[in-house]
Design a protein around this motif. Structure first.
Motif, PDB file in Angstrom:
ATOM      1  N   GLY A  76      69.371  43.637  39.128  1.00 45.87           N
ATOM      2  CA  GLY A  76      68.981  42.760  38.028  1.00 45.87           C
ATOM      3  C   GLY A  76      68.715  43.554  36.762  1.00 45.87           C
ATOM      4  N   GLN A  77      68.766  42.861  35.646  1.00 48.25           N
ATOM      5  CA  GLN A  77      68.613  43.508  34.335  1.00 48.25           C
ATOM      6  C   GLN A  77      67.241  44.139  34.143  1.00 48.25           C
ATOM      7  OE1 GLN A  77      70.933  43.883  31.926  1.00 48.25           O
ATOM      8  NE2 GLN A  77      72.505  42.816  33.103  1.00 48.25           N
ATOM      9  N   GLY A  78      66.229  43.589  34.779  1.00 50.57           N
ATOM     10  CA  GLY A  78      64.873  44.089  34.571  1.00 50.57           C
ATOM     11  C   GLY A  78      64.490  45.260  35.458  1.00 50.57           C
ATOM     12  N   TYR A  79      65.404  45.765  36.261  1.00 51.61           N
ATOM     13  CA  TYR A  79      65.093  46.865  37.184  1.00 51.61           C
ATOM     14  C   TYR A  79      64.723  48.117  36.397  1.00 51.61           C
ATOM     15  CZ  TYR A  79      65.639  50.189  41.014  1.00 51.61           C
ATOM     16  OH  TYR A  79      65.428  51.166  41.964  1.00 51.61           O
ATOM     17  N   GLU A  80      63.588  48.707  36.742  1.00 49.92           N
ATOM     18  CA  GLU A  80      63.110  49.871  36.001  1.00 49.92           C
ATOM     19  C   GLU A  80      63.182  51.155  36.805  1.00 49.92           C
ATOM     20  OE1 GLU A  80      59.308  49.171  34.252  1.00 49.92           O
ATOM     21  OE2 GLU A  80      59.921  47.242  33.438  1.00 49.92           O
ATOM     22  N   GLY A  81      63.848  51.120  37.955  1.00 45.90           N
ATOM     23  CA  GLY A  81      63.960  52.307  38.792  1.00 45.90           C
ATOM     24  C   GLY A  81      65.011  53.270  38.283  1.00 45.90           C
ATOM     25  N   ALA A 120      73.699  38.081  31.897  1.00 44.46           N
ATOM     26  CA  ALA A 120      73.176  38.070  33.269  1.00 44.46           C
ATOM     27  C   ALA A 120      73.318  36.692  33.898  1.00 44.46           C
ATOM     28  CB  ALA A 120      71.718  38.518  33.280  1.00 44.46           C
ATOM     29  N   ARG A 121      73.052  35.649  33.140  1.00 45.41           N
ATOM     30  CA  ARG A 121      73.163  34.291  33.671  1.00 45.41           C
ATOM     31  C   ARG A 121      74.609  33.917  33.958  1.00 45.41           C
ATOM     32  NH1 ARG A 121      68.653  30.293  32.258  1.00 45.41           N
ATOM     33  NH2 ARG A 121      66.887  31.651  31.844  1.00 45.41           N
ATOM     34  N   VAL A 122      75.511  34.282  33.083  1.00 45.63           N
ATOM     35  CA  VAL A 122      76.932  34.000  33.309  1.00 45.63           C
ATOM     36  C   VAL A 122      77.427  34.752  34.543  1.00 45.63           C
ATOM     37  CG1 VAL A 122      79.262  34.329  32.371  1.00 45.63           C
ATOM     38  CG2 VAL A 122      77.444  33.425  30.913  1.00 45.63           C
ATOM     39  N   GLU A 123      77.064  36.021  34.681  1.00 44.97           N
ATOM     40  CA  GLU A 123      77.468  36.804  35.850  1.00 44.97           C
ATOM     41  C   GLU A 123      76.908  36.205  37.130  1.00 44.97           C
ATOM     42  OE1 GLU A 123      77.974  41.205  33.785  1.00 44.97           O
ATOM     43  OE2 GLU A 123      76.136  40.738  34.873  1.00 44.97           O
ATOM     44  N   ALA A 124      75.681  35.702  37.087  1.00 47.82           N
ATOM     45  CA  ALA A 124      75.079  35.087  38.271  1.00 47.82           C
ATOM     46  C   ALA A 124      75.852  33.842  38.688  1.00 47.82           C
ATOM     47  CB  ALA A 124      73.616  34.748  38.005  1.00 47.82           C
ATOM     48  N   VAL A 125      76.261  33.039  37.720  1.00 45.83           N
ATOM     49  CA  VAL A 125      77.043  31.842  38.039  1.00 45.83           C
ATOM     50  C   VAL A 125      78.384  32.233  38.640  1.00 45.83           C
ATOM     51  CG1 VAL A 125      78.256  29.879  37.004  1.00 45.83           C
ATOM     52  CG2 VAL A 125      75.914  30.381  36.327  1.00 45.83           C
TER      53      VAL A 125
END
Length: 132
Positions: free
Chosen positions: A85-90, A12-17
């Motif tokens: 984002g990775q934490g999305y719970e929908g 997730a951090r690499v993709e954000a960069v």
């Protein structure tokens, strides 16, 4: 990042960069279909036929994600993870509603789309190729 870390967090951090780049490797704003559509990631502006598109954050991120790799098929899960984002719970199917709204704003015919193409049983892909 401190150890121990989750591989999902690292990805997730690499993709954000990588997403923050905004401008192509040659320093130009990416355009599609002979300049009809341009996406300026730094200013978060999408322009279609010289008219700015009024996109929500999610719609813009969805369009940027799809157009980052034209022709690549993205599953709903991948799109939700990239956009929300990775934490999305929908529910993953919320992507369908955003795609519907995005198509409407792009003037894309759902039966014969130019930009956001449905791949039955898998997800979506960006149908337009980038300008050279």
């Amino acid at each position: 990042m401190t150890k121990p870390f989750s591989p999902r967090e690292l990805v997730a951090r690499v993709e954000a960069v990588l997403r923050r780049g905004g401008i192509g490797p040659d320093g130009r704003i990416p355009t599609f279909l002979g300049g009809r559509l341009s996406l300026d990631r730094e200013s978060r502006e999408a322009v279609l036929d010289a008219a700015p598109l009024d996109l929500t954050r999610t719609e813009f991120d969805l369009l940027v994600t799809l157009s980052s790799r034209p022709g690549r098929v993205w599953s709903r899960y991948e799109l939700v993870s990239r956009v929300q984002g990775q934490g999305y719970e929908g529910y993953e199917r919320t992507v369908d509603a955003h795609v519907k709204n995005l198509r409407r704003k792009l003037g894309d015919d759902p039966r014969e789309p130019t930009f956001v193409v449905t791949v039955p049983g898998v997800g979506y892909k960006f149908g337009a190729r980038p300008d050279a």
